[in-house]
Design a protein around this motif. Structure first.
Motif, short mmCIF file in Angstrom:
data_model
loop_
_atom_site.label_atom_id
_atom_site.label_comp_id
_atom_site.label_asym_id
_atom_site.label_seq_id
_atom_site.Cartn_x
_atom_site.Cartn_y
_atom_site.Cartn_z
N THR A 121 57.31 23.81 16.82
CA THR A 121 57.64 23.05 17.48
C THR A 121 56.63 22.60 18.65
OG1 THR A 121 59.99 23.96 17.27
CG2 THR A 121 59.87 22.68 19.20
N HIS A 168 58.92 25.58 24.89
CA HIS A 168 58.65 25.00 26.12
C HIS A 168 58.01 25.90 27.18
CE1 HIS A 168 59.06 20.71 24.49
NE2 HIS A 168 59.90 21.30 23.78
N HIS A 219 66.73 24.33 24.63
CA HIS A 219 65.41 23.97 24.27
C HIS A 219 64.40 23.84 25.24
CE1 HIS A 219 62.71 22.02 21.59
NE2 HIS A 219 62.61 21.15 22.16
N HIS A 283 64.96 17.28 26.77
CA HIS A 283 63.67 17.54 27.46
C HIS A 283 63.73 17.40 28.85
CE1 HIS A 283 62.08 16.99 23.08
NE2 HIS A 283 61.74 18.28 23.22
N HIS A 475 55.51 18.38 19.27
CA HIS A 475 54.75 18.47 20.66
C HIS A 475 53.43 19.04 20.38
CE1 HIS A 475 58.87 18.15 22.40
NE2 HIS A 475 59.49 19.16 21.94
FE FE Z 1 60.90 19.63 22.48
#
Ligand code: FE
Ligand code: V55
Length: 485
Positions: A121, A168, A219, A283, A475
């Protein structure tokens, strides 16, 4: 091997399986600024073996990490799979052993209890370490120079006790700290969350444990100089779903959303929850606080964005309700109200927001994102777009003026997520470049494009070709050479 003849494994999503080192990619147009000295790391799901079941979702592929290394006006490409536990066990067996996305009940008996992460990811560098990330498992530690896997389950020297680590994490440009969290931190489908602060040397210096209002896909998150922000959105999951073979996640239109605000100087006792009616955001572009007032900027959609995580009541996927527009969510820690105020920031439809990360956690003026411009013709073979979303346009939004600038790629191409590259020696927000992969859907080919970040509409300043297709990814990030020295 034979991969399924389904959209998840064909066209631009045909598995790539290419591990390679290519020196001096061809510059087809323009030129690469000589001052650029660093690497664009990015990752894509790229299944090593055909799935156990008849089909599989894109999100479940094995993480293939790409490094585009810029130096002296030239670019080299290096691509390796992350050697996760899953990857190693399946390579030894010569076939898939792990089943459906985040459903261990579908795995081969021989891998019961193994860590299932795919590292597909995001890839980030912190304290000179390259981490390939999947939100259901610990980071995979890789060598930023060679892309060799050094530890498939990195636990920060034993300091990370969470079972999971977000894809993230974010770096605070003021303190140099990496901020991160884990959800389902004490086991699959649990409401346990942990927030970690990791110092500039890569040591976990604090952990804050708490419980979510309900289990869901956590997320991304946001931070400001004084607060950390967790958005609880109704992509829910449960063991009951896994037992009956439903996809891990589904979109529940009956639940409200929540925003958890944790003061960075506080403890779990200071965490405060705000709430708003059902909607969706995945996001986070950025967030900032002015005193106790917190602004949190997200591409927000009225409904589900993910057709492969279907409605829990069986309602068909509606792309109009999945269309996201940049929206500001605001709360005040001093107010008695638990409501979240919401206000539109731009009219562009799209996702994959980025900023000049030197302004992360601070009030930013500029945002870049992928845009779905449905007013433009689109004639890719079979309607295939790469990601499933028609990201045919690159956009820059001006949060002060409420204006935007876009660049359309043409009717047979789509974009992957962009990244901002600061101009060496600059400090002004937005002074730099945008690096972005182009999917050339008709040719099954890829190009790397470089734009002046403030002049998207003028088109790329450099167009870089490559000898093979780079699979649709998620990403990536720009990392200056000094950060991995
Ligand atoms: Fe993402
Ligand atoms: C996302 C991607 C994932 C995942 C969960 O929203 C969320 C993106 C590529 O894997 O497992």
């Amino acid at each position: 091997m034979r991969f399924p003849a389904t959209p998840n494994f064909s066209g631009f999503l045909a598995p790539s399986s290419v591990e390679a080192d290519v020196c001096n990619l061809s510059v087809l147009c323009g030129s690469i600024p000589i001052e650029l000295d660093g690497s664009f790391y990015r990752v894509a799901p790229d299944p090593q073996f055909p799935p156990i079941a008849d089909d599989d979702i894109w999100f479940n592929g094995d993480g293939m990490v790409t490094r585009f290394k810029f130096r002296n006006g030239s670019v080299s490409l290096h691509q390796r799979w992350a050697r996760t536990r899953k990857f190693q066990l399946e390579r030894s067996a010569g076939k898939a052993l792990f089943g459906a996305y985040r459903n261990p009940l579908t795995d081969n008996e021989s891998v019961k209890g193994e860590i299932r992460g795919t590292a597909n990811t995001n890839v980030v560098v912190h304290a000179g370490k390259l981490l390939a990330l999947k939100e259901d498992s610990p980071p995979v530690l890789m060598d930023p120079e060679t892309l060799e896997t050094l530890d498939p389950c990195y636990d920060f020297g034993g300091r990370m006790t969470s079972e999971t680590f977000t894809a993230h994490p974010k770096t605070d440009p003021g303190t140099g700290e990496m901020l991160a969290f884990g959800y389902a931190a004490k086991g699959l489908c649990t409401r346990d969350m942990v927030f970690y602060v990791i110092d500039p040397e890569g040591e976990i210096t604090s952990e804050t444990w708490f419980e979510l209002p309900y289990y869901c896909m956590m997320h991304d998150f946001g931070f400001t100089e004084d607060y950390v922000i967790f958005h609880v959105v109704p992509i829910i999951g449960s063991w009951e779903r896994l037992e009956v073979g439903l996809p891990h996640f589904g979109f529940d239109r009956t639940r409200p959303i929540h925003l958890g605000i944790l003061p960075r100087a506080g403890s779990a006792a200071d965490l405060r929850w705000f709430t708003a009616p059902n909607c969706f955001a995945s996001h986070v572009m950025n967030a900032h606080n002015i005193g106790t007032k917190i602004n949190f900027d997200v591409p927000m959609a009225p409904g589900n964005m993910f057709p492969f995580f279907p409605d829990t009541e069986g309602q068909p996927f509606d792309p109009d309700r999945g269309a996201a527009r940049m929206t500001r969510w605001s709360v005040d820690m001093q107010s008695n109200s638990t409501e979240i105020e919401m206000a539109p920031l731009a009219s562009l439809i799209g996702e994959f927001p980025r900023i000049d990360d030197r302004f992360a956690g601070r009030r930013n003026r500029w945002g870049w994102q992928l845009v779905q411009d449905s007013s433009k013709p689109f004639d890719a073979p079979g309607g295939r777009t790469g990601s499933g979303m028609m990201m045919n346009t690159l956009g820059r939004i001006d949060l002060e003026a409420g204006e935007s600038e876009t660049y359309w790629l043409g009717s047979t191409s789509s974009f992957q997520e962009p990244a901002f590259v600061p101009r060496p020696g600059s400090s002004d927000e937005g002074d730099g470049y945008i690096v972005v992969l182009e999917n050339r859907l008709a040719e099954m080919a890829s190009r790397l494009l470089l734009f002046d970040a403030m002049k998207l509409a003028q088109g790329p300043i450099a167009t870089i070709g490559m000898p093979f297709r780079i699979r649709q990814g998620l990403h990536g990030n720009w990392v200056p050479s000094s950060a991995i020295a």
